[in-house]
Structures are given as structure tokens and as C-alpha cells.
Design an enzyme around this catalytic site. Structure first.
Site, PDB file in Angstrom:
ATOM      1  N   TYR A 111       0.839  -1.211   0.000  1.00 54.01           N
ATOM      2  CA  TYR A 111       0.000   0.000   0.000  1.00 54.01           C
ATOM      3  C   TYR A 111       0.877   1.266   0.000  1.00 54.01           C
ATOM      4  CZ  TYR A 111      -3.914   2.942   1.768  1.00 54.01           C
ATOM      5  OH  TYR A 111      -4.880   3.903   1.953  1.00 54.01           O
ATOM      6  N   LYS A 145       0.762   4.028  -3.019  1.00 56.50           N
ATOM      7  CA  LYS A 145       0.398   5.431  -2.777  1.00 56.50           C
ATOM      8  C   LYS A 145       1.578   6.358  -3.068  1.00 56.50           C
ATOM      9  CE  LYS A 145      -3.928   4.844  -1.358  1.00 56.50           C
ATOM     10  NZ  LYS A 145      -5.048   5.220  -2.254  1.00 56.50           N
ATOM     11  N   ILE A 158      -9.101   8.077   8.922  1.00 61.28           N
ATOM     12  CA  ILE A 158     -10.433   8.621   8.670  1.00 61.28           C
ATOM     13  C   ILE A 158     -11.458   7.532   8.982  1.00 61.28           C
ATOM     14  CG2 ILE A 158     -11.925   9.715   6.925  1.00 61.28           C
ATOM     15  CD1 ILE A 158      -9.267  11.295   7.464  1.00 61.28           C
TER      16      ILE A 158
HETATM   17  P1  NAP Z   1     -13.777   2.338   1.843  1.00 62.49           P
HETATM   18  O1  NAP Z   1     -14.686   2.887   2.872  1.00 62.49           O
HETATM   19  O2  NAP Z   1     -13.243   0.950   1.985  1.00 62.49           O
HETATM   20  O3  NAP Z   1     -14.488   2.495   0.415  1.00 62.49           O
HETATM   21  C1  NAP Z   1     -13.812   2.069  -0.727  1.00 62.49           C
HETATM   22  C2  NAP Z   1     -14.537   2.546  -1.946  1.00 62.49           C
HETATM   23  O4  NAP Z   1     -13.739   2.212  -3.091  1.00 62.49           O
HETATM   24  C3  NAP Z   1     -15.871   1.878  -2.155  1.00 62.49           C
HETATM   25  O5  NAP Z   1     -16.733   2.805  -2.767  1.00 62.49           O
HETATM   26  C4  NAP Z   1     -15.532   0.725  -3.100  1.00 62.49           C
HETATM   27  O6  NAP Z   1     -16.614   0.293  -3.914  1.00 62.49           O
HETATM   28  C5  NAP Z   1     -14.496   1.395  -3.964  1.00 62.49           C
HETATM   29  N1  NAP Z   1     -13.589   0.450  -4.623  1.00 62.49           N
HETATM   30  C6  NAP Z   1     -12.695  -0.375  -4.054  1.00 62.49           C
HETATM   31  N2  NAP Z   1     -12.056  -1.088  -5.003  1.00 62.49           N
HETATM   32  C7  NAP Z   1     -12.585  -0.688  -6.189  1.00 62.49           C
HETATM   33  C8  NAP Z   1     -12.375  -1.064  -7.534  1.00 62.49           C
HETATM   34  N3  NAP Z   1     -11.475  -1.994  -7.858  1.00 62.49           N
HETATM   35  N4  NAP Z   1     -13.096  -0.460  -8.506  1.00 62.49           N
HETATM   36  C9  NAP Z   1     -14.015   0.491  -8.198  1.00 62.49           C
HETATM   37  N5  NAP Z   1     -14.264   0.881  -6.942  1.00 62.49           N
HETATM   38  C10 NAP Z   1     -13.558   0.292  -5.949  1.00 62.49           C
HETATM   39  O7  NAP Z   1     -12.471   3.241   1.686  1.00 62.49           O
HETATM   40  P2  NAP Z   1     -12.177   4.735   2.196  1.00 62.49           P
HETATM   41  O8  NAP Z   1     -11.660   4.643   3.572  1.00 62.49           O
HETATM   42  O9  NAP Z   1     -13.305   5.622   1.879  1.00 62.49           O
HETATM   43  O10 NAP Z   1     -10.912   5.075   1.265  1.00 62.49           O
HETATM   44  C11 NAP Z   1     -11.020   5.863   0.091  1.00 62.49           C
HETATM   45  C12 NAP Z   1      -9.610   6.201  -0.365  1.00 62.49           C
HETATM   46  O11 NAP Z   1      -8.923   6.887   0.673  1.00 62.49           O
HETATM   47  C13 NAP Z   1      -8.743   4.991  -0.703  1.00 62.49           C
HETATM   48  O12 NAP Z   1      -7.915   5.274  -1.808  1.00 62.49           O
HETATM   49  C14 NAP Z   1      -7.896   4.811   0.537  1.00 62.49           C
HETATM   50  O13 NAP Z   1      -6.687   4.165   0.240  1.00 62.49           O
HETATM   51  C15 NAP Z   1      -7.701   6.244   0.942  1.00 62.49           C
HETATM   52  N6  NAP Z   1      -7.360   6.429   2.355  1.00 62.49           N
HETATM   53  C16 NAP Z   1      -8.244   6.098   3.354  1.00 62.49           C
HETATM   54  C17 NAP Z   1      -7.887   6.304   4.683  1.00 62.49           C
HETATM   55  C18 NAP Z   1      -8.805   5.992   5.838  1.00 62.49           C
HETATM   56  O14 NAP Z   1      -8.370   6.146   6.996  1.00 62.49           O
HETATM   57  N7  NAP Z   1     -10.034   5.579   5.618  1.00 62.49           N
HETATM   58  C19 NAP Z   1      -6.628   6.829   4.984  1.00 62.49           C
HETATM   59  C20 NAP Z   1      -5.761   7.151   3.960  1.00 62.49           C
HETATM   60  C21 NAP Z   1      -6.143   6.954   2.642  1.00 62.49           C
HETATM   61  P3  NAP Z   1     -17.670  -0.854  -3.417  1.00 62.49           P
HETATM   62  O15 NAP Z   1     -18.564  -0.160  -2.412  1.00 62.49           O
HETATM   63  O16 NAP Z   1     -18.394  -1.253  -4.649  1.00 62.49           O
HETATM   64  O17 NAP Z   1     -16.873  -1.930  -2.799  1.00 62.49           O
END
Ligand code: NAP
Length: 242
Positions: free
Chosen positions: A153, A157, A186
């Protein structure tokens, strides 16, 4: 019609970004992979707030699907122009490197890094023709600092951060900005199960962030007024790392 394409818009940070883009007046293309119920929920929330959107189901880790679904959508909608692209979809699959399987490495790179390349290359053409665009890549503190258990990861990134800086220099003269947003911890499904009460002790603001706080920064970078900010990575981590 000016559109904003948000990958991974069905849940978490992506949903909050979709709502922000709709609030800014964009017709939102809500991409998701498989969770149709939650994607429809995002769509309903946009419509309830008076916005317009449609769902675009495709797996961003599959370059053939990107070509098939997204290029077809672009071809079939000559009057729509994707002015804002938010590469948000992402996954993690943690393991110490010694125990990491090939599939864990490959999937995380495909979902987080390759997806950036194949989606952005397709959307870029329209932005170049219009000589305007905003590309915002959601990366992570992990890609800046590197986190143990996340070599896959962190590499993905960090790769997107490098690509953000390179592409920004390629397209700056065409009115297109390319930036990254790097969240810390988050509250979403991705951080579900983490011991927040223990972890927040290490965060200067003493809490996890919200998807809306990330979306606010994305909205700022997507605005016309942010036209002199490019090749930048904006951390949103409550002071956890700088
Ligand atoms: P999440 O709650 O797990 O949601 C992931 C989203 O991405 C869902 O809408 C999922 O769709 C979609 N997705 C995953 N794989 C996909 C694919 N192959 N094709 C199309 N859609 C896909 O994640 P999140 O926490 O909101 O994270 C969003 C972004 O922020 C990510 O890039 C993550 O790495 C980054 N991020 C998150 C955090 C954190 O603390 N949460 C921190 C740093 C960075 P489905 O609903 O259809 O599965």
C-alpha cells in the site's frame, strides 16, 4: 454538461466527495465496484440535496473494463465533459513483507496505482481539448511516511504521489492541475475495527478524521480559484505526520 468522476463513490471518503462535487454544481459520475446498494444510497443522497448524478459500475483494477465501460461512456456522451477527476477508489491488504503473498502485492498495486494510470489517461484527453481540468488523487499518509505491514500500500500510494508530480508538469500549460490528498486515519469501513481510543492518543487533534473533512479539501483543490496549486500533496491527518 460539466461532470466530476469520482472513483469508489459508493462509500466512505468517495461518497463524501461525490456529495461535495454535486454541491459544487457538477453532474457526478459515481463509480463503484460491486456494492450497488451503497452506490444507490450515494445517488439518493445527491438527488435529495438537489444534485444530479449517475452510477458507473466498473472495477478500476481491470484495465479492460476501464476501456470497455469508461471509454464507451465518454464516446456515448459527447455533450458531457469530465472536468474534475477524483481517483479515490483504493484497497489495502496488510501483511509483513516476509509473509506477503504475490496476490496481495499485485492486487494492491493494481487497485491503487495502475487504476490511476488507466483512468486518468482516458479522461485527460477531454481536459486537454477544453484546456481546463482538475485531477485529484487520494493517496495516504502511508505513501509519505511508509507504514510497517503496508509495503504494498505504501509503494502504491507513493507511486501515485510521484505520478501526480510528473503529470502536473506535463499538463500545467493546458490549464489542468494535478494534486494529491493524503488522509491519515479517517472513519470509514477501511478503518473499521481499528482501536480508535488507543490510536487517537498519538494524533495531535485526538480523534480520527471524517470523510467530509477530506471532501472539503478535495472541493478546494477542485475549485477554479485553486488554479495556481499543482503537483502538491495535501495532508489531512490531524497533525499525525508532516
Ligand atoms: P472504503 O470505505 O473501503 O471504500 C472504498 C470505496 O472504493 C468503495 O466505494 C468501493 O466500492 C471502492 N472500490 C474499491 N475497489 C474498487 C475497484 N477496484 N473499482 C471500483 N471501486 C472500488 O475506503 P475509504 O476509507 O473511503 O478510502 C477511500 C480512499 O482513501 C482509498 O484510496 C484509501 O486508500 C484512501 N485512504 C483512506 C484512509 C482511511 O483512513 N479511511 C486513509 C488514507 C487513505 P464498493 O462499495 O463497490 O466496494
Amino acid at each position: 454538461m460539466k461532470c466530476a468522476l469520482v472513483t469508489g463513490g459508493s462509500r466512505g471518503i468517495g461518497r463524501a466527495i461525490c456529495l461535495k462535487m454535486a454541491e459544487m454544481g457538477y453532474y457526478v459520475l459515481v463509480n463503484y465496484k460491486s456494492n450497488t446498494t451503497e452506490a444507490e444510497n450515494t445517488l439518493a443522497q445527491i438527488q435529495q440535496a438537489g444534485g444530479n448524478a449517475e452510477l458507473l459500475q466498473l472495477d478500476v483494477s481491470d484495465k479492460e473494463q476501464i476501456k470497455e465501460v469508461l471509454s464507451k461512456w465518454i464516446e456515448n456522451h459527447p455533450d458531457h465533459y469530465i472536468e474534475v477527476l477524483v481517483n479515490n477508489a483504493g484497497i489495502k491488504d496488510d501483511s509483513l513483507m516476509l509473509y506477503m503473498e504475490d496476490a496481495q502485492w499485485e492486487n494492491v498495486i493494481r487497485n491503487n496505482l495502475d487504476s490511476f494510470f488507466y483512468i486518468t489517461r482516458l479522461v485527460l484527453n477531454g481536459m486537454l481539448l477544453k484546456r481546463y481540468g482538475r485531477i485529484i488523487n487520494i493517496v495516504s499518509l502511508s505513501g509519505l511516511k511508509g507504514l510497517p505491514g503496508q509495503t504494498n500500500y505504501s509503494a502504491a500510494k507513493a507511486g501515485v504521489i510521484g505520478a501526480t508530480k510528473a503529470l502536473a508538469q506535463e499538463v500545467g500549460r493546458n490549464g489542468i492541475t494535478v494534486n494529491a490528498v493524503a488522509p491519515g486515519l479517517i472513519k470509514t469501513d477501511m478503518t473499521e475495527g481499528m482501536d480508535e481510543s488507543e490510536m487517537k492518543k498519538h494524533i495531535p487533534v485526538k480523534r480520527f478524521g471524517t470523510p467530509e473533512e477530506v471532501a472539503h479539501a478535495v472541493g478546494f483543490l477542485a475549485s477554479k480559484e485553486a488554479g495556481y496549486i499543482t503537483a502538491e500533496t495535501l495532508s489531512i491527518n490531524g497533525g499525525l505526520y508532516s
